[in-house]
Design an enzyme around this catalytic site. Sequence first.
Site, PDB file in Angstrom:
ATOM      1  N   HIS A   1      37.397  45.388  38.575  1.00 26.04           N
ATOM      2  CA  HIS A   1      37.291  45.109  40.013  1.00 26.04           C
ATOM      3  C   HIS A   1      37.707  43.658  40.259  1.00 26.04           C
ATOM      4  O   HIS A   1      37.005  42.737  39.860  1.00 26.04           O
ATOM      5  CB  HIS A   1      35.855  45.347  40.494  1.00 26.04           C
ATOM      6  CG  HIS A   1      35.465  46.790  40.439  1.00 26.04           C
ATOM      7  ND1 HIS A   1      34.205  47.222  40.092  1.00 26.04           N
ATOM      8  CD2 HIS A   1      36.197  47.902  40.684  1.00 26.04           C
ATOM      9  CE1 HIS A   1      34.173  48.545  40.123  1.00 26.04           C
ATOM     10  NE2 HIS A   1      35.371  48.984  40.477  1.00 26.04           N
TER      11      HIS A   1
ATOM     12  N   HIS B   1      31.045  43.425  34.871  1.00 19.16           N
ATOM     13  CA  HIS B   1      31.234  43.522  36.325  1.00 19.16           C
ATOM     14  C   HIS B   1      30.468  42.426  37.049  1.00 19.16           C
ATOM     15  O   HIS B   1      29.706  41.679  36.444  1.00 19.16           O
ATOM     16  CB  HIS B   1      30.715  44.876  36.827  1.00 19.16           C
ATOM     17  CG  HIS B   1      31.637  46.022  36.552  1.00 19.16           C
ATOM     18  ND1 HIS B   1      32.351  46.648  37.527  1.00 19.16           N
ATOM     19  CD2 HIS B   1      31.971  46.621  35.385  1.00 19.16           C
ATOM     20  CE1 HIS B   1      33.094  47.600  36.989  1.00 19.16           C
ATOM     21  NE2 HIS B   1      32.877  47.615  35.682  1.00 19.16           N
TER      22      HIS B   1
ATOM     23  N   GLU C   1      26.317  43.850  34.675  1.00 23.22           N
ATOM     24  CA  GLU C   1      26.458  43.339  36.040  1.00 23.22           C
ATOM     25  C   GLU C   1      25.921  41.920  36.126  1.00 23.22           C
ATOM     26  O   GLU C   1      24.786  41.664  35.744  1.00 23.22           O
ATOM     27  CB  GLU C   1      25.656  44.220  37.015  1.00 23.22           C
ATOM     28  CG  GLU C   1      26.087  45.680  37.058  1.00 23.22           C
ATOM     29  CD  GLU C   1      27.294  45.914  37.952  1.00 23.22           C
ATOM     30  OE1 GLU C   1      27.787  44.937  38.559  1.00 23.22           O
ATOM     31  OE2 GLU C   1      27.740  47.077  38.036  1.00 23.22           O
TER      32      GLU C   1
HETATM   33 ZN   LIG Z   1      32.431  46.262  39.581  1.00 22.22          ZN
END
Ligand SMILES: [Zn+2]
Length: 1045
Positions: free
Chosen positions: A776, A873, A958
């Site tokens: 991302h 992420h 994360e």
């Molecule tokens: Zn992500």
Amino acid sequence: ILTILKVLGDLLSVGTDRRIHYMISKGGSEALLQTLVDTARTASPDYDILLPLFRLLAKVGLRDKKFGQKALELEALDVTLILARKNLCDSQNLLHCLWALRVFASSVTTGAMLGINGAMELIFEIVTPYTRKHTRTIRVATEVLAALLKSKSNSRRAVNRGYVTSLLRLHQDWHSRDTANTYVLIRRGFLLCLKHIVTLRSGREAFLAAQGMEILFSTAQSCLDDRSMEPVISEALQILRRCYPKSPLPLVTASSAYAFPVPGSITSEPPRDLTEEDFEDDADEEVDRGSNSEDVKEEDDDLETDVDKLSSKPGLDRPEEELVQYEAMCCELSCSFEELESQFGDNVNFGEAQCTNHHIPTAATSKQHCLSKDQSSRGQEREETAQTSLLHMVKTGRSAVHLASRKRPVMNPYQNVQSNALGRDSSGNEICNTQASLKEDAGDLDAIFCSRLSAFFSNSARPRETAAVIDKLLQTHPERVPFHDPYLYTAKAGRTMSVVDFKTMAFPDLWGHCAPLSAQSMLERKRGVQRIKILEDVRRLIQPSDVINKVIFSLDEPWPLQDTASNCLRFFSQFESGNLRKAIQVREFEYDLLVNADVNSTQHQQWFYFEVSGMRAAVPYRFNIINCEKPNSQFNYGMQPTLYSVKEALLGRPTWIRTGHEICYYRNHYRQSAAATGGASGKCYYNLTFVVTFPHNEDVCYLAYHYPYTYTTHLDILEKSVNPKQVYFRQEVLCQTLGGNLCPLVTITAMPESSSTDHLEQFRHRPYQVITARVHPGESNASWVMKGALEFLVSSDPVARLLRENFIFKIIPMLNPDGVINGNHRCSLRGEDLNRQWLSPQAHLQPTIYHAKGLLYYLGSIGRSPVVFCDFHGHSQKKNVFLYGCSIKETLWQAECTVGTSTLLEDISYRTLPKILDKLAPAFTMSSCSFLVEKSRASTARVVVWREMGVSRSYTMESSYCGCNQGPYQVCEAWLLAMTKNERGSPNGTGLQFGTRELEEMGAMFCLGLLILELKSASCSHQLLTRAATLLNAEEGALDHHLQR
Ligand SMILES: [Zn+2]
């Protein structure tokens, strides 16, 4: 009857609601209502009975859900209305009737019936302009009216009868004359009525026509600072927000300004279609009061409950023969090292020299200098670091006192500038001494940026001149950022392929970034800041003459050239990861900004990165990013955007810092029109608003959502820094992206001790660890974590050495280079989320995913699936760092689907790594980890690698965009006391925002976690255990408990 009523009243006035409910279940409501009807219909009703009866009705009715219906059936509505009308002059009797009407009206159907029978007209006879008489009756009357107006038909009637104007007049009258604020609830009552009416379009039109915006705006303005007026302000703001006329974004199209011809049809997911209903409960959203409201609730109905789906292993998604190609990416399995031996055999000095770049990315390492001033200090640094290791920095080994007692290096004046906007000269001699040279540099900068701007118009860049200026700057500023090389960056950037062929580099990417010496605490949110912002927005509508509304920058249209003498800011974004689409000057120091949608998409606006120049120092500029999409943001909970100042960089502080105040994030009045989306309409947008005070006049600054980390990465520099005698480091190409860029694959392990068969055997049989990141593009934090992991893995830290000697690391630092380069937030050039493509990726559509999966297939096919797979992420809604893993049992339990789970065997080893990280890494918290398998995540890396490759430790890691509210990075008293006032900013006791240093530290800690995981595993070799034990014992025993298996 009177006695019975008295007894009932006594009975119900004590005890719990159970008595009332019992009475209701025995037909009590009907009996009371019948009595009311009977009594009221006599020739001269007996008020001695009626009054206690009304009191009982009000009490019972409140608890009886069907009360309105019962009253309707027994014809109690009419008699009550008649009684109320008869008693208009008897305040006491009237009040009793109103109580009953209030409970009747709480049912919408009954309310509608009352409306038909003239209840609203009756109320308007009761409510009067300001008075000090019978105010209790008036208050209840407004409440009855508000309840009645919940019915749409009543609201419609109210609009037709002109009640909007009447209510506004009443509101104004009371507001101006109730100067002591005695009757706040009556004033609120009028607004409640208006609030219900304006849910109708016709209501909003009537409100606007009656100058409602102006009236309520001035109401709210006049009492904004008065806490006792809270109920009135809150309602007024909700009405203002709802009535602010909706408009489309000031853009020619919702589609990205950048389009790129890609193979296959673009399957961008359609925007969420919202109906009018979604706007109904437009709360004030004054979020600063709720403490945990930021936490997103996981939805249980998304859980995968199909045991077959959870536990079956699908076959290959491609022909098996194809896997052979990945052999070439695993040279470590076949390399004989003979040629390497001869190549490096005698070159001892080479390896030594490279070692001086040694760097352990830990947030707690205070000796990590920003700029190495001379070689001797560098040598000293090396000596110091050689004695320590990452193990010193583990969570258990440090406390707040530890943090506070750390010797703090020279204060960073840049931060000083930020925390006290006016004190920009307080940082002392350093600035004075360099002022002259800075002036010279500024001239050079003007040359770069002015030529660039004019080039933008004439479309003929002058790269040679720009290069010359950059060259001169680099020569006059020889200090360098570790692991960054402007020349190398420039050379690589020239080969980076962007959709619109970016010609310029952003200065921070060229020059490099050094983490500030201390982390910044989260921004304390001032009470009511959002209201002030919203009222400023409303003022645009009310005082349009104040609004400049001038386009300053746009990717879609030409705009008038600003003469440099104007006070107007200049904007630019056509560089790697930049994505500002349009800038509009709204007021002298306020700008509306729009960011670009992802390429070939109409959505995903969240990430931002742009250049701004032409500012005046010490002036607060307000920026509004008006087309954000997420419904909430950490910007409401202490997070600040990041700023990089070129002048500061040239003064020796090349640093992205958190900046901005008066930050809030709220839904605005922009809606996507049906025309823009091809059918779907009503999508709403959110404002991110913040105020920045720049440190210098006429500076060139950069603002970003988070610390940018571009594609043109530091892998080459990293490769140069490794000691090739010790570190096996290979940079290969996984594949080419759709945009024509290369996706690097890095292999890191230790060189074999010798080319003897035994050593080669050990080398080739080291288990694999696979780490990926940045699928991302907007999650630049993931790249900083990855940078930390990479730099740690090649470092001379003893832990890193052990890791290399025992594992082969396969790392894909950037799974979506095209997205990163073109300033996307979420997607690839095809406008699709690549982390939803792992189930069946196509080589020609999602090449990086296809080949990443292919590599994992290959490792599996030779029996070498990784011990751990982790995809890094960034998380926009939560704080701290945490892992998502996969567990069948936990998923089924959570879904309360227990059938057959008792026979299901599941190894719980997936929990070990997060538990270890919880103990080791300051930023990590187990409490946010989750091991549930969601249906909507079936095609993510984590779930596919777990299910298809059988990797039980398959994770998503994360990292918050914001920071930490637990562990050592939580701001505490001792830490604050150790800091001077200026450095501290505005602490609110909730924690530190992440700097790049903390993110890099997390990457290193993750690697340490992998080592501890191995030590705890049953298969751990005796040799490793012994070596680790020696290492760990030498480290204050901080990690002893980790060794207890
Ligand atoms: Zn992500």
